[in-house]
Design a protein around this motif. Structure first.
Motif, PDB file in Angstrom:
ATOM      1  N   LEU A  32      58.545  32.662  90.398  1.00 49.66           N
ATOM      2  CA  LEU A  32      57.133  32.687  90.820  1.00 49.66           C
ATOM      3  C   LEU A  32      56.252  32.697  89.577  1.00 49.66           C
ATOM      4  O   LEU A  32      56.638  33.238  88.540  1.00 49.66           O
ATOM      5  CB  LEU A  32      56.876  33.945  91.656  1.00 49.66           C
ATOM      6  CG  LEU A  32      57.731  34.065  92.914  1.00 49.66           C
ATOM      7  CD1 LEU A  32      57.580  35.448  93.510  1.00 49.66           C
ATOM      8  CD2 LEU A  32      57.314  33.016  93.918  1.00 49.66           C
ATOM      9  N   GLU A  33      55.101  32.077  89.744  1.00 54.58           N
ATOM     10  CA  GLU A  33      54.213  32.024  88.577  1.00 54.58           C
ATOM     11  C   GLU A  33      53.681  33.430  88.265  1.00 54.58           C
ATOM     12  O   GLU A  33      53.438  34.238  89.160  1.00 54.58           O
ATOM     13  CB  GLU A  33      53.072  31.051  88.850  1.00 54.58           C
ATOM     14  CG  GLU A  33      52.414  31.259  90.194  1.00 54.58           C
ATOM     15  CD  GLU A  33      51.479  30.125  90.543  1.00 54.58           C
ATOM     16  OE1 GLU A  33      50.504  29.966  89.800  1.00 54.58           O
ATOM     17  OE2 GLU A  33      51.722  29.442  91.547  1.00 54.58           O
ATOM     18  N   TYR A  35      51.149  36.334  86.603  1.00 51.72           N
ATOM     19  CA  TYR A  35      49.692  36.527  86.444  1.00 51.72           C
ATOM     20  C   TYR A  35      49.440  37.869  85.763  1.00 51.72           C
ATOM     21  O   TYR A  35      50.293  38.751  85.743  1.00 51.72           O
ATOM     22  CB  TYR A  35      48.970  36.465  87.785  1.00 51.72           C
ATOM     23  CG  TYR A  35      49.495  37.429  88.821  1.00 51.72           C
ATOM     24  CD1 TYR A  35      49.024  38.741  88.845  1.00 51.72           C
ATOM     25  CD2 TYR A  35      50.442  37.037  89.758  1.00 51.72           C
ATOM     26  CE1 TYR A  35      49.503  39.631  89.776  1.00 51.72           C
ATOM     27  CE2 TYR A  35      50.922  37.912  90.694  1.00 51.72           C
ATOM     28  CZ  TYR A  35      50.451  39.216  90.705  1.00 51.72           C
ATOM     29  OH  TYR A  35      50.920  40.105  91.620  1.00 51.72           O
ATOM     30  N   ARG A  38      44.624  41.139  88.795  1.00 52.25           N
ATOM     31  CA  ARG A  38      44.598  41.057  90.247  1.00 52.25           C
ATOM     32  C   ARG A  38      43.156  41.125  90.718  1.00 52.25           C
ATOM     33  O   ARG A  38      42.465  42.113  90.478  1.00 52.25           O
ATOM     34  CB  ARG A  38      45.374  42.232  90.854  1.00 52.25           C
ATOM     35  CG  ARG A  38      46.843  42.187  90.570  1.00 52.25           C
ATOM     36  CD  ARG A  38      47.541  43.379  91.185  1.00 52.25           C
ATOM     37  NE  ARG A  38      47.214  44.609  90.485  1.00 52.25           N
ATOM     38  CZ  ARG A  38      46.759  45.717  91.079  1.00 52.25           C
ATOM     39  NH1 ARG A  38      46.585  45.755  92.387  1.00 52.25           N
ATOM     40  NH2 ARG A  38      46.491  46.797  90.383  1.00 52.25           N
ATOM     41  N   ASN A  64      45.466  36.429  89.709  1.00 50.10           N
ATOM     42  CA  ASN A  64      45.835  36.257  91.112  1.00 50.10           C
ATOM     43  C   ASN A  64      44.707  36.767  91.970  1.00 50.10           C
ATOM     44  O   ASN A  64      44.264  37.914  91.796  1.00 50.10           O
ATOM     45  CB  ASN A  64      47.119  37.016  91.407  1.00 50.10           C
ATOM     46  CG  ASN A  64      47.515  36.903  92.869  1.00 50.10           C
ATOM     47  OD1 ASN A  64      47.048  37.670  93.703  1.00 50.10           O
ATOM     48  ND2 ASN A  64      48.342  35.923  93.188  1.00 50.10           N
ATOM     49  N   HIS A 323      44.621  37.121 104.165  1.00 49.98           N
ATOM     50  CA  HIS A 323      44.916  38.445 104.718  1.00 49.98           C
ATOM     51  C   HIS A 323      43.771  38.798 105.659  1.00 49.98           C
ATOM     52  O   HIS A 323      42.613  38.587 105.324  1.00 49.98           O
ATOM     53  CB  HIS A 323      44.976  39.499 103.610  1.00 49.98           C
ATOM     54  CG  HIS A 323      46.214  39.396 102.779  1.00 49.98           C
ATOM     55  ND1 HIS A 323      46.443  38.385 101.893  1.00 49.98           N
ATOM     56  CD2 HIS A 323      47.301  40.215 102.716  1.00 49.98           C
ATOM     57  CE1 HIS A 323      47.610  38.562 101.306  1.00 49.98           C
ATOM     58  NE2 HIS A 323      48.152  39.685 101.789  1.00 49.98           N
TER      59      HIS A 323
ATOM     60  N   ILE B 108      54.488  34.868  96.028  1.00 49.83           N
ATOM     61  CA  ILE B 108      53.529  35.428  95.088  1.00 49.83           C
ATOM     62  C   ILE B 108      52.599  36.400  95.814  1.00 49.83           C
ATOM     63  O   ILE B 108      52.206  37.426  95.264  1.00 49.83           O
ATOM     64  CB  ILE B 108      52.771  34.298  94.362  1.00 49.83           C
ATOM     65  CG1 ILE B 108      52.076  34.874  93.132  1.00 49.83           C
ATOM     66  CG2 ILE B 108      51.779  33.607  95.261  1.00 49.83           C
ATOM     67  CD1 ILE B 108      52.042  33.917  91.987  1.00 49.83           C
ATOM     68  N   SER B 109      52.278  36.100  97.061  1.00 55.79           N
ATOM     69  CA  SER B 109      51.344  36.996  97.776  1.00 55.79           C
ATOM     70  C   SER B 109      52.052  38.309  98.120  1.00 55.79           C
ATOM     71  O   SER B 109      51.429  39.374  98.110  1.00 55.79           O
ATOM     72  CB  SER B 109      50.796  36.313  99.027  1.00 55.79           C
ATOM     73  OG  SER B 109      51.614  36.561 100.129  1.00 55.79           O
ATOM     74  N   ARG B 111      54.295  39.706  96.248  1.00 55.76           N
ATOM     75  CA  ARG B 111      54.306  40.467  95.001  1.00 55.76           C
ATOM     76  C   ARG B 111      52.944  41.103  94.761  1.00 55.76           C
ATOM     77  O   ARG B 111      52.831  42.270  94.380  1.00 55.76           O
ATOM     78  CB  ARG B 111      54.644  39.499  93.872  1.00 55.76           C
ATOM     79  CG  ARG B 111      54.876  40.206  92.570  1.00 55.76           C
ATOM     80  CD  ARG B 111      55.459  39.250  91.590  1.00 55.76           C
ATOM     81  NE  ARG B 111      54.989  39.571  90.256  1.00 55.76           N
ATOM     82  CZ  ARG B 111      55.044  38.707  89.259  1.00 55.76           C
ATOM     83  NH1 ARG B 111      55.478  37.499  89.474  1.00 55.76           N
ATOM     84  NH2 ARG B 111      54.628  39.073  88.075  1.00 55.76           N
ATOM     85  N   ARG B 112      51.920  40.295  95.068  1.00 55.86           N
ATOM     86  CA  ARG B 112      50.562  40.802  94.885  1.00 55.86           C
ATOM     87  C   ARG B 112      50.326  42.015  95.786  1.00 55.86           C
ATOM     88  O   ARG B 112      49.765  43.031  95.355  1.00 55.86           O
ATOM     89  CB  ARG B 112      49.576  39.673  95.219  1.00 55.86           C
ATOM     90  CG  ARG B 112      48.122  40.089  95.297  1.00 55.86           C
ATOM     91  CD  ARG B 112      47.612  40.590  93.936  1.00 55.86           C
ATOM     92  NE  ARG B 112      46.447  41.458  94.126  1.00 55.86           N
ATOM     93  CZ  ARG B 112      45.204  41.026  94.092  1.00 55.86           C
ATOM     94  NH1 ARG B 112      44.958  39.763  93.860  1.00 55.86           N
ATOM     95  NH2 ARG B 112      44.209  41.851  94.282  1.00 55.86           N
TER      96      ARG B 112
END
Lengths: 325, 510
Positions: A32-33, A35, A38, A64, A323, B108-109, B111-112
């Motif tokens: 995964l890329e 970052y 946040r 991100n 979300h 990625i989301s 992980r975020r």
């Protein structure tokens, strides 16, 4: 000789198969890329135009941005979502001031006090203590709209305005700019301003009522996106021609663009929503790097008519997963 | 040898080389298959083990969080330091668990979200510390409760976020399962294809080897096994299969040439045996003929008794006639006596043809006396070969025959010609007795001829057959006898006797 060739051929074949297997395995587990920062974008709706800009900026600045949107717009839940972002120790928050609300101001102030920069896009709350505003100069946008209606009606206009909510700062500014513009001319007057809260049902109910109440009305200014992409269909179903009623819309939703292209609307006021997102992320990065940033950053706004339809600027667009709060 | 290595040899490999090639191929293919299998196994193992670990960690986190909240509540109410220690430990554990979870590469989301949770967790920890500090400082419980409420908010936030994350993981798990299953199918099919191809190739190669080496060798072995002394000359050559290896081809051709030689030798041997058998047969025939000879000699002896008796009697009569002065009778008797003497003296001896002719002269004189003008005897002789030796009394039976069966019945005009001539081409003397008597028709002639040639049957008679047999014995089967006859006109009996050359004078006619 013949045997040796066969062997070679077979080995090549099998080797290729093996390489294929491993390549496939490699690709299926691509990392995964990464970052460094946040950010959270608490949006007022699923705003993919702006989100695309953010994602592009994310890739460029190695950040991100979490996309958060409400099921239905509600200032309380928006404040809560911002609060959650603060509690999650986000590095930066992007949101839009959907309403001039004390609660919103408080939560923005809280974020800033905890060292989290907040960027407002699209609509501003200058006294909230936000780090920066990025968006259209809405007063200017209103003026452009007013000039469009003047051009469309040769200065003789009886105008209806449909806004999302007059509580919303950007709507207010647009109306303000519009009023400033038409007040320069004698024969232009606003008949009524109708609030529809970007709600489809209200639009379907209120717009025909407006048309019925003011048969003399020959111009309509739609200050927000939802009304803009719905009114066109309504006019067609009520059989009202573009000659009878000059419509100036707002934003460049696909449907709205079609109405402009087909001459149903006189024009639409286009803001660069992609740039809102992009600039927001960029500005947050600048703030976190310790730079001082401009209090207000305006992006381009212009009137798109049938004549300059082909010259419009296009930005990448993608639908994102949001979300929900 | 190098010259013999023609183009074909350059192309083909020896059996050793071919077997080595085959082995190499099989080994390489096996290595490929093994590698593919190992790769496949590792891939499938790594794919499936990930999910369980994740779910366990997430579960740990959730229960720990619940416990933490309970302990915090307990601590706020009871304010026990021990609880606080426990809280700190738990918090550390929660953070560690979250860190571990954030290492999962899901999306990625995801992980975020986890990182946001870590942030929230840090806030939670800070609040706990603040509560601890406030408790120690003895701040009013109202303020502490305020902070506690904040922790509740954070707890709710974490809890809610966690629920969504959990469902996200489950969802991801489901979609991943589908993808993994598809990947597994993909790998499995590749593996199966590779193995199938490999096996097919090996089978194909084995077939090739079989055609090239095993089959020809088997063929050769079977042929060799069939060989035994009784059938070796019937064995077929082995056909060389076109695919066969060069060395085997050589082997087969060597076998073929060996077989060829053996068969030739067998044939030669067989011929030798055959000739030997023939020779033995010949010897048996010869013995039989000797036996015949002995028999005829015995017969001769028996017949000699009569002539001797007759001879003595004749002498006595001749003396008596001389005393009586009958000259003619004396001449007759003396001639008869000469005839008898000749017969007696030379009965088992060879005589010259000249003597034989002389004897015939005596005989003819007697007959002339008897038949007078009825039969004329003519001699046409070529004396150049009269020196040759012949068995005695071969001509008299013939002349007798000619008289009895031929001209005997004639009252006049009977004629018997005794002719000898030399045949230059055959190197043979010819003696012909020709008469112009009754003769024989064809059937009779055939019968007579048969009688002459059937040696065994001939026992009693002194006739043609006897003469012929004696001639044959004498000349070792090289004499010939021919009879030809035209009824009432001419009957000719011819003897052809081998005589290498002629001597003396040209013929004269009497």
């Amino acid at each position: 000789m013949k045997l040796a060739k066969n062997v070679k051929w077979l080995i090549y074949l099998c080797g290729t198969f093996l390489i294929l297997i491993y390549l496939y395995a490699l690709y299926s587990e691509q990392p995964l890329e990464d970052y460094e920062k946040r950010f959270t974008f608490v949006s007022t709706l699923r705003w993919d135009n702006a989100a695309t800009g953010m994602r592009e900026a994310d890739q460029k600045f190695r950040t991100n941005t979490k996309l958060v949107a409400p099921e239905t717009l509600n200032i309380e839940t928006q404040i809560e979502a911002i609060h959650e972002a603060i509690l999650s120790k986000a590095d930066g928050i992007i949101t839009a001031a959907s309403e001039d609300s004390e609660g919103l101001k408080e939560v923005i102030q809280k974020a800033v006090s905890e060292g989290i920069p907040v960027i407002l896009i699209d609509s501003d709350l200058p006294d909230s203590g936000r780090s920066s505003y990025i968006g259209t100069d809405n007063v200017e946008a209103g003026r452009i709209a007013g000039r469009d209606i003047y051009n469309a009606t040769d200065g003789y206009a009886k105008i209806g305005i449909i806004v999302s909510s007059l509580e919303s700062p950007n709507q207010r500014e647009r109306v303000k700019g519009f009023m400033e513009e038409i007040n320069q001319y004698e024969n232009m007057e606003v008949l009524e301003i109708v609030e529809c809260h970007s709600n489809g049902l209200e639009i379907v109910e209120n717009v025909p009522k407006l048309l019925k109440d003011y048969p003399e009305m020959n111009a309509l200014f739609l200050t927000e996106a939802s009304a803009s992409y719905m009114v066109g269909d309504l006019l067609q179903s009520y059989d009202i021609s573009s000659e009878e009623l000059k419509v100036v819309g707002f934003d460049n939703v696909e449907k709205t663009l079609e109405f402009v292209r087909d001459g149903i609307y006189y024009s639409t006021i286009v803001q660069e929503q992609y740039m809102f997102g992009y600039r927001a992320v960029e500005t947050l990065c600048r703030i976190l790097n310790g730079e001082t940033v401009e209090d207000v950053i305006y992006t381009d706004v212009y009137s798109l008519r049938k004549e300059n339809y082909e010259d419009r600027k296009t930005y990448p667009y993608e639908e994102w997963e949001w979300h929900i709060y | 040898m190098a010259y013999l290595l023609n183009k074909k040899d350059q192309k083909q490999k020896t059996i050793r080389e071919e077997l080595m090639d085959y082995l190499k191929q099989v080994i390489v293919l096996l290595i490929i298959v093994i590698f593919a299998s190992i790769g496949f196994y590792r891939l499938s193992a790594s794919k499936s083990s990930l999910k369980n670990e994740q779910l366990l960690l997430i579960n740990d986190f959730y229960t720990d969080l619940q416990e933490e909240r309970d302990i915090l509540y307990d601590y706020v109410i009871n304010k026990e330091e021990l609880r606080y220690q426990k809280l700190c430990e738990k918090t550390e554990r929660l953070k560690e668990t979250l860190n571990n979870i954030s290492n999962f590469h899901i999306t990625i989301s995801f992980r975020r979200d986890i990182e946001d949770l870590i942030g929230a967790m840090e806030n939670y920890e800070e609040r706990i510390k603040t509560i601890h500090r406030s408790t120690i400082q003895g701040v009013s419980s109202f303020v502490i409760h305020e902070i506690y409420n904040e922790t509740e908010t954070i707890y709710n936030l974490i809890n809610n976020a966690f629920q969504t994350i959990y469902s996200q993981v489950l969802d991801k798990g489901k979609t991943d399962m589908v993808m993994i299953n598809r990947q597994l199918f993909y790998y499995t099919s590749i593996l199966v294809i590779t193995i199938t191809l490999t096996v097919a190739y090996i089978i194909w190669q084995t077939r090739g080897m079989e055609k090239k080496i095993t089959h020809p060798i088997q063929n050769l072995t079977e042929n060799v096994r069939k060989i035994d002394l009784n059938n070796i000359w019937q064995m077929d050559m082995i056909h060389n299969t076109p695919e066969a290896n060069n060395e085997i081809e050589l082997l087969v051709s060597v076998y073929n040439s060996m077989l060829d030689k053996i068969q030739k030798q067998f044939r030669e041997h067989e011929e030798y045996i055959n000739t030997k058998l023939k020779l033995q047969e010949q010897r048996v025939i010869n013995l039989e003929m000797n036996n015949q000879l002995k028999k005829s000699q015995l017969l001769n002896l028996q017949r000699q008794i009569n002539p001797h008796f007759l001879f003595n009697t004749l002498n006595m009569i001749s003396h008596s006639a001389l005393l009586e002065g009958d000259i003619h009778t004396v001449a007759l008797l003396e001639t008869t006596s000469d005839l008898l003497r000749y017969a007696l003296d030379y009965s088992d001896k060879a005589v010259s043809l000249e003597q034989e002719i002389e004897n015939i002269g005596n005989y003819v004189y007697l007959q002339e006396q008897r038949f007078g003008e009825r039969i004329r005897f003519l001699f046409d002789l070529d004396e150049s070969f009269h020196y040759m030796l012949v068995p005695n009394l071969i001509l008299q039976p013939l002349v007798e025959n000619a008289i009895i069966h031929g001209v005997g019945m004639y009252t006049e005009g009977g004629e018997i010609i005794i002719q000898t001539a030399y045949d230059e081409t055959k190197k043979m003397g010819r003696i012909s007795i020709i008469d112009n008597g009754e003769g024989m028709d064809e059937e009779k002639l055939k019968q007579v001829k048969e009688e002459i040639h059937s040696v065994a049957e001939n026992t009693g008679k002194i006739g043609l057959a006897n003469v012929f047999l004696r001639l044959q014995i004498f000349f070792d089967n090289h004499a010939e006898m021919d009879i030809s006859s035209v009824p009432h006109t001419r009957t000719e009996i011819t003897l052809l006797l081998p005589c290498k050359e002629r001597k003396g004078y040209p013929e004269c006619i009497e």
